[in-house]
Design a protein around this motif. Structure first.
Motif, PDB file in Angstrom:
ATOM      1  N   ASP A 117       0.820  -1.213   0.000  1.00  0.00           N
ATOM      2  CA  ASP A 117       0.000   0.000   0.000  1.00  0.00           C
ATOM      3  C   ASP A 117       0.856   1.265   0.000  1.00  0.00           C
ATOM      4  O   ASP A 117       0.533   2.251  -0.663  1.00  0.00           O
ATOM      5  CB  ASP A 117      -0.968  -0.003   1.192  1.00  0.00           C
ATOM      6  CG  ASP A 117      -1.982  -1.153   1.076  1.00  0.00           C
ATOM      7  OD1 ASP A 117      -2.055  -1.773  -0.023  1.00  0.00           O
ATOM      8  OD2 ASP A 117      -2.678  -1.434   2.069  1.00  0.00           O
ATOM      9  N   GLU A 118       1.984   1.187   0.722  1.00  0.00           N
ATOM     10  CA  GLU A 118       2.902   2.330   0.773  1.00  0.00           C
ATOM     11  C   GLU A 118       3.546   2.563  -0.597  1.00  0.00           C
ATOM     12  O   GLU A 118       3.652   3.697  -1.067  1.00  0.00           O
ATOM     13  CB  GLU A 118       4.009   2.099   1.822  1.00  0.00           C
ATOM     14  CG  GLU A 118       3.523   2.047   3.270  1.00  0.00           C
ATOM     15  CD  GLU A 118       3.009   0.649   3.698  1.00  0.00           C
ATOM     16  OE1 GLU A 118       2.801  -0.217   2.822  1.00  0.00           O
ATOM     17  OE2 GLU A 118       2.824   0.444   4.908  1.00  0.00           O
ATOM     18  N   LEU A 119       3.966   1.468  -1.234  1.00  0.00           N
ATOM     19  CA  LEU A 119       4.570   1.584  -2.570  1.00  0.00           C
ATOM     20  C   LEU A 119       3.560   2.167  -3.554  1.00  0.00           C
ATOM     21  O   LEU A 119       3.881   3.029  -4.375  1.00  0.00           O
ATOM     22  CB  LEU A 119       5.063   0.207  -3.058  1.00  0.00           C
ATOM     23  CG  LEU A 119       5.668   0.167  -4.469  1.00  0.00           C
ATOM     24  CD1 LEU A 119       6.887   1.082  -4.591  1.00  0.00           C
ATOM     25  CD2 LEU A 119       6.050  -1.259  -4.877  1.00  0.00           C
ATOM     26  N   MET A 120       2.324   1.705  -3.428  1.00  0.00           N
ATOM     27  CA  MET A 120       1.265   2.171  -4.324  1.00  0.00           C
ATOM     28  C   MET A 120       1.072   3.693  -4.193  1.00  0.00           C
ATOM     29  O   MET A 120       1.022   4.410  -5.200  1.00  0.00           O
ATOM     30  CB  MET A 120      -0.031   1.432  -3.986  1.00  0.00           C
ATOM     31  CG  MET A 120      -1.116   1.615  -5.016  1.00  0.00           C
ATOM     32  SD  MET A 120      -2.535   0.579  -4.590  1.00  0.00           S
ATOM     33  CE  MET A 120      -3.540   0.872  -6.044  1.00  0.00           C
ATOM     34  N   SER A 121       0.994   4.194  -2.947  1.00  0.00           N
ATOM     35  CA  SER A 121       0.794   5.650  -2.803  1.00  0.00           C
ATOM     36  C   SER A 121       2.030   6.424  -3.222  1.00  0.00           C
ATOM     37  O   SER A 121       1.913   7.508  -3.788  1.00  0.00           O
ATOM     38  CB  SER A 121       0.422   6.085  -1.376  1.00  0.00           C
ATOM     39  OG  SER A 121       0.140   5.023  -0.560  1.00  0.00           O
ATOM     40  N   TYR A 122       3.217   5.845  -2.964  1.00  0.00           N
ATOM     41  CA  TYR A 122       4.429   6.545  -3.387  1.00  0.00           C
ATOM     42  C   TYR A 122       4.441   6.692  -4.921  1.00  0.00           C
ATOM     43  O   TYR A 122       4.661   7.784  -5.453  1.00  0.00           O
ATOM     44  CB  TYR A 122       5.691   5.804  -2.917  1.00  0.00           C
ATOM     45  CG  TYR A 122       6.953   6.443  -3.429  1.00  0.00           C
ATOM     46  CD1 TYR A 122       7.421   7.627  -2.861  1.00  0.00           C
ATOM     47  CD2 TYR A 122       7.638   5.904  -4.511  1.00  0.00           C
ATOM     48  CE1 TYR A 122       8.561   8.255  -3.363  1.00  0.00           C
ATOM     49  CE2 TYR A 122       8.772   6.518  -5.023  1.00  0.00           C
ATOM     50  CZ  TYR A 122       9.227   7.687  -4.443  1.00  0.00           C
ATOM     51  OH  TYR A 122      10.346   8.310  -4.954  1.00  0.00           O
ATOM     52  N   LEU A 123       4.176   5.586  -5.622  1.00  0.00           N
ATOM     53  CA  LEU A 123       4.205   5.642  -7.089  1.00  0.00           C
ATOM     54  C   LEU A 123       3.119   6.582  -7.616  1.00  0.00           C
ATOM     55  O   LEU A 123       3.331   7.319  -8.580  1.00  0.00           O
ATOM     56  CB  LEU A 123       4.069   4.233  -7.686  1.00  0.00           C
ATOM     57  CG  LEU A 123       5.260   3.297  -7.396  1.00  0.00           C
ATOM     58  CD1 LEU A 123       5.008   1.913  -7.980  1.00  0.00           C
ATOM     59  CD2 LEU A 123       6.575   3.868  -7.941  1.00  0.00           C
ATOM     60  N   GLU A 124       1.981   6.581  -6.954  1.00  0.00           N
ATOM     61  CA  GLU A 124       0.901   7.479  -7.364  1.00  0.00           C
ATOM     62  C   GLU A 124       1.365   8.941  -7.251  1.00  0.00           C
ATOM     63  O   GLU A 124       1.083   9.754  -8.139  1.00  0.00           O
ATOM     64  CB  GLU A 124      -0.326   7.229  -6.480  1.00  0.00           C
ATOM     65  CG  GLU A 124      -1.593   7.855  -7.026  1.00  0.00           C
ATOM     66  CD  GLU A 124      -2.735   7.828  -6.012  1.00  0.00           C
ATOM     67  OE1 GLU A 124      -2.835   6.841  -5.248  1.00  0.00           O
ATOM     68  OE2 GLU A 124      -3.497   8.806  -5.979  1.00  0.00           O
ATOM     69  N   PHE A 152      12.045   4.160  -3.567  1.00  0.00           N
ATOM     70  CA  PHE A 152      11.126   3.788  -2.475  1.00  0.00           C
ATOM     71  C   PHE A 152      11.767   2.787  -1.521  1.00  0.00           C
ATOM     72  O   PHE A 152      11.621   2.887  -0.318  1.00  0.00           O
ATOM     73  CB  PHE A 152       9.839   3.196  -3.064  1.00  0.00           C
ATOM     74  CG  PHE A 152       8.916   2.637  -1.999  1.00  0.00           C
ATOM     75  CD1 PHE A 152       8.066   3.473  -1.284  1.00  0.00           C
ATOM     76  CD2 PHE A 152       8.916   1.272  -1.702  1.00  0.00           C
ATOM     77  CE1 PHE A 152       7.234   2.982  -0.294  1.00  0.00           C
ATOM     78  CE2 PHE A 152       8.094   0.771  -0.711  1.00  0.00           C
ATOM     79  CZ  PHE A 152       7.244   1.613   0.002  1.00  0.00           C
ATOM     80  N   PHE A 153      12.484   1.822  -2.071  1.00  0.00           N
ATOM     81  CA  PHE A 153      13.032   0.753  -1.213  1.00  0.00           C
ATOM     82  C   PHE A 153      14.382   1.126  -0.577  1.00  0.00           C
ATOM     83  O   PHE A 153      14.882   0.369   0.247  1.00  0.00           O
ATOM     84  CB  PHE A 153      13.157  -0.556  -1.990  1.00  0.00           C
ATOM     85  CG  PHE A 153      11.831  -1.272  -2.178  1.00  0.00           C
ATOM     86  CD1 PHE A 153      11.249  -1.942  -1.111  1.00  0.00           C
ATOM     87  CD2 PHE A 153      11.167  -1.240  -3.395  1.00  0.00           C
ATOM     88  CE1 PHE A 153      10.028  -2.593  -1.263  1.00  0.00           C
ATOM     89  CE2 PHE A 153       9.941  -1.890  -3.564  1.00  0.00           C
ATOM     90  CZ  PHE A 153       9.375  -2.560  -2.485  1.00  0.00           C
ATOM     91  N   GLU A 154      14.954   2.273  -0.981  1.00  0.00           N
ATOM     92  CA  GLU A 154      16.265   2.639  -0.430  1.00  0.00           C
ATOM     93  C   GLU A 154      16.191   3.023   1.039  1.00  0.00           C
ATOM     94  O   GLU A 154      15.224   3.594   1.490  1.00  0.00           O
ATOM     95  CB  GLU A 154      16.875   3.796  -1.228  1.00  0.00           C
ATOM     96  CG  GLU A 154      17.942   3.270  -2.193  1.00  0.00           C
ATOM     97  CD  GLU A 154      18.244   4.270  -3.318  1.00  0.00           C
ATOM     98  OE1 GLU A 154      17.966   5.477  -3.139  1.00  0.00           O
ATOM     99  OE2 GLU A 154      18.751   3.809  -4.354  1.00  0.00           O
TER     100      GLU A 154
END
Ligand SMILES: *Cc1c(COP(=O)(O)O)cnc(C)c1O
Length: 370
Positions: free
Chosen positions: A297-304, A368-370
């Motif tokens: 969910d966090e990755l999704m909002s970041y990419l958005e 995001f993953f860094e």
């Protein structure tokens, strides 16, 4: 300069073929021949040839084509049909609509396709059909599944709504089982300008029965041999599909290049699992490129926030849908499907993706993953 990367881009595909598509649509309007005719039979033949020879029957949509195959196989009350736990609702819906029981088998999280060990466990004396869904464009292990089914006299049918042109062991999906179901919903690998679907089968007898069912049970006008229904692929949609079909292989190649890029560039990130295509034996017609992470969910909002389109396919596996709650499924019965529903995220995947866009997506996933 700001970059936007949609999850999919139907407009880019339209613009590529604008002249031909506009002409085809206009021609249908000018001729005012909207249902049936040679445009439909031409497309049915072209698609059958593409799949390697057999019969194609156009239908109203992919859900209808599943239901019509089950009707033709005389699946009904008391019959069990094995359906993967992770798929679009249509696969379970078509079975339940026939009054039969969808028995869910788990999927492998790496591909989203049927876990054949679980299929084996779910077979009973009432099992009449196993539906193989080639999810996201990945291929079910068809040689092995056909063996399992033929040992026990069970039909295999294939839901190829997400896998037009995928093949395994040198043979296209949809041509392994007794029949294959296709959807031409606009965003599928081969999409029309609305709803559309088709059945493929090599059995002439089954093809005839399917034509009868989907055309009001009539072979000659006003004589209804059986109780049928109305489910047709419109002439307009057939013309659109005839324009697009010759480009499908090129689009599959382009998407494979994008997938290779993602697989290479995104490898090695802890907490990011990539799809694992069965590459040696299979050719994937990528419909969705699905990654998994516990921070979905966090990755999704970041990419958005970076204007990168994503979606979840699918947030609730079929056994846990409210419509099947009386079957009382437990989460730990479907570990593969459960992992997917909690962790899966689809990232941009369409033929017209540009290198700059691919790099932008990869860059932000890494950030995001860094
Ligand atoms: C899209 C889809 C269908 C149904 O197709 P429609 O044309 O929308 O009815 C069936 N099964 C799967 C796996 C799908 O993705």
């Amino acid at each position: 300069m700001s970059i936007t990367v949609p999850l999919t881009n139907l407009k880019a595909q339209y613009l590529q073929l604008k002249e031909e598509l506009d002409h085809a649509v206009n021609d249908v309007i000018q001729k005012t021949s909207f249902v049936g005719g040679t445009a439909l039979s031409d497309f049915e033949e072209e698609f059958a040839d593409y799949l390697g020879g057999g019969e194609v029957i156009g239908c109203g949509n992919g859900t209808d084509s599943l239901e019509i195959i089950l009707t033709a196989l005389e699946v009904g009350m008391g019959d069990e049909v094995i359906v993967p736990a992770m798929t679009w609702i249509s696969t379970g819906e078509a079975v339940a609509t026939r009054g039969a029981i969808p028995v869910f088998a788990d999927v492998d999280a790496d591909t989203g396709c049927l876990n054949l060990e679980d299929v084996n466990r779910k077979i009973t004396s009432k099992t009449k059909v196993i539906i193989a869904v080639h999810l996201y464009g990945h291929t079910v292990n068809m040689p092995e599944l056909m063996q399992i089914a033929s040992d026990r006299d069970i039909y295999v049918m294939e839901d190829c709504a997400q896998a037009h042109g995928s093949s395994i062991a040198g043979r296209k999906v949809g041509t392994w089982g007794i029949a294959g179901s296709f959807s031409f919903f606009p965003s599928k690998n081969l999409g029309c300008f609305g709803d559309g679907g088709a059945v493929f089968t090599k059995s002439e007898a089954l093809a005839e029965k399917i034509r009868l069912i989907s055309r009001h049970g009539q072979k000659t006008k006003h004589v209804h041999l059986i109780n049928g229904r109305n489910s047709r692929l419109d002439t307009l949609q057939a013309r659109v599909l005839s324009v697009k079909l010759p480009h499908l292989e090129k689009w599959i190649d382009q998407k494979n290049q994008h997938a290779d890029y993602y697989l290479q560039e995104l490898a090695g990130i802890p907490d990011l699992k990539l799809p694992v295509p069965t590459r040696e034996k299979a050719r994937i017609s990528w419909h969705l490129f699905v990654v998994r992470t516990s921070q979905r969910d966090e990755l999704m909002s970041y990419l958005e926030s970076k204007n990168i389109g994503t979606n979840i396919h699918y947030p609730t596996a079929l056994p846990f849908q409210p419509c099947y709650k009386e079957m009382d499924h437990q989460l730990d019965q479907f570990p593969g499907a459960f992992e997917l529903q909690n962790e899966t995220l689809s990232i941009p995947m369409f033929a017209e993706l540009e290198q700059e866009q691919l790099e932008y997506v990869v860059k932000h996933i890494k950030v995001f993953f860094e």
